[in-house]
Scaffold this active site. Structure first.
Site, PDB file in Angstrom:
ATOM      1  CB  VAL A   1      -0.954   0.109   1.100  1.00 56.95           C
ATOM      2  CG1 VAL A   1      -2.217  -1.043   0.936  1.00 56.95           C
ATOM      3  CG2 VAL A   1      -0.164   0.050   2.446  1.00 56.95           C
ATOM      4  CE1 TYR A   2       3.649   1.382   4.511  1.00 52.93           C
ATOM      5  CE2 TYR A   2       5.703   0.658   4.202  1.00 52.93           C
ATOM      6  CZ  TYR A   2       4.465   0.856   5.014  1.00 52.93           C
ATOM      7  OH  TYR A   2       4.764   0.211   6.171  1.00 52.93           O
ATOM      8  CB  SER A   3       3.801   5.294  -2.833  1.00 46.23           C
ATOM      9  OG  SER A   3       4.292   6.534  -2.056  1.00 46.23           O
ATOM     10  CB  ALA A   4      -0.820   3.485  -5.128  1.00 44.23           C
TER      11      ALA A   4
END
Length: 325
Positions: free
Chosen positions: A60-63
């Site tokens: 999920v980090y920066s999609a």
């Protein structure tokens, strides 16, 4: 650099884990403060040069952009067999009913997506980012076991949850002969020590590695109490982690006092305190500037006295548990 075993495994990890949440194209996801690929690569290269072999990111980090940047940099700068690469699963990656969580469908889908972004055929540590109350833990643990048996992950780990939930997951895994968790990534620093009540004693007793996130309390321990940064102003999750306790202000002031007396940075003192705990394997340190990384490296050899540790800990008062959601 110093290294420790990851819990009861034979895996050696650096005592500083580089947190990669700060690496990601700012236009993707909701992290306006993250570094783009050009800005991130020198920091990753310097970490490798310093002997850091442990890197932690999440889908999920920066999609997904964090995984892409980290994977490419490690491919360019490191021997894949010598680095320990960790990522996580649970958060929403797209719209849809099955776009998040820890169902079998989600886990088996997201591991493949993560591997594609990372540019590798396996991760060393695959972690559940949080507990999923909507999925039976039996389904989650069997799916994770299948990921390991398929060779897509070497080990599995968990992150912030109640100790009873972690115990239940471990019991279910062992009951069925499935792969158990080898690590716990939890919220632990001088401003939130609630994990000392249940989770840390459990991990110590069971030989589970502890790799705390936010060891610097989102930077609150590294600056004056009333100072703000771009991240503190825009990080909505971080705003829910720390309140306005007078005791917290006192802790921050004491960190500054010890740092001044030792002629080191506040970050070094706060990290040295975390590293002084035998149950801790490697705090996860996010960096957005070269000095952040140098502070983390400097903390490794900074040994606090018993009197200094007592001085730092004494103002603490019980807090609400934060970071499970």
């Amino acid at each position: 650099m110093r290294y420790r075993k990851l819990g009861q495994t034979g895996l050696d990890v650096s005592v500083i884990c580089m947190g990669c949440m700060s690496f990601g194209e700012p236009g993707r996801g909701n992290q306006a403060w993250s570094l783009n690929e050009k800005q991130s690569r020198p920091l990753i290269e310097r970490a490798l040069e310093a002997g850091i072999n442990f890197f932690d990111t999440a889908n999920v980090y920066s999609a997904g952009s964090s995984e892409e940047i980290v994977g490419k940099a490690l491919s360019d700068f490191a021997d894949r067999d010598e680095v320990v690469l960790a990522t996580k699963v649970n958060g929403p990656m797209r719209r849809g009913r099955n776009a998040q969580g820890l169902s079998r469908k989600s886990i088996l889908t997201e591991i493949d997506h993560s591997l594609e972004r990372l540019g590798t055929d396996y991760v060393d540590l695959y972690q559940i980012h949080r507990w999923d109350p909507r999925t039976p833990i039996e389904e989650t643990m069997e799916a994770l076991h299948d990921v390991v048996k398929a060779g897509k992950a070497r080990y599995i780990g968990a992150s912030s949850m109640w100790a009873w939930q972690f115990s239940k997951a471990q019991y279910v895994a062992r009951q069925h002969g499935w792969t158990p968790f080898v690590s716990m990534q939890n919220h632990y620093n001088l401003l939130n020590r609630e994990e000392e009540r249940e989770m840390l004693p459990l991990c110590e007793d069971q030989g589970v590695a502890v790799i705390p996130w936010s060891p610097l309390a989102r930077g609150r321990l590294t600056r004056d109490w009333d100072d703000v940064t771009e991240r503190s102003e825009t990080d909505e999750f971080g705003k829910n982690l720390y309140g306005t306790f007078d005791s917290d202000r006192t802790v921050v002031e004491r960190v500054a006092q010890v740092a001044a007396e030792r002629d080191v940075s506040r970050a070094q003192v706060a990290l040295a305190w975390v590293l002084s705990k035998p149950v801790v394997t490697a705090p996860i340190v996010g960096v957005t500037k070269p000095q952040h990384l140098e502070d983390a490296l400097g903390a490794i050899d900074l040994e606090l006295s018993e009197a200094e540790i007592k001085f730092l800990e004494e103002p603490y008062v019980p807090h609400a548990v934060a970071g499970f959601a």
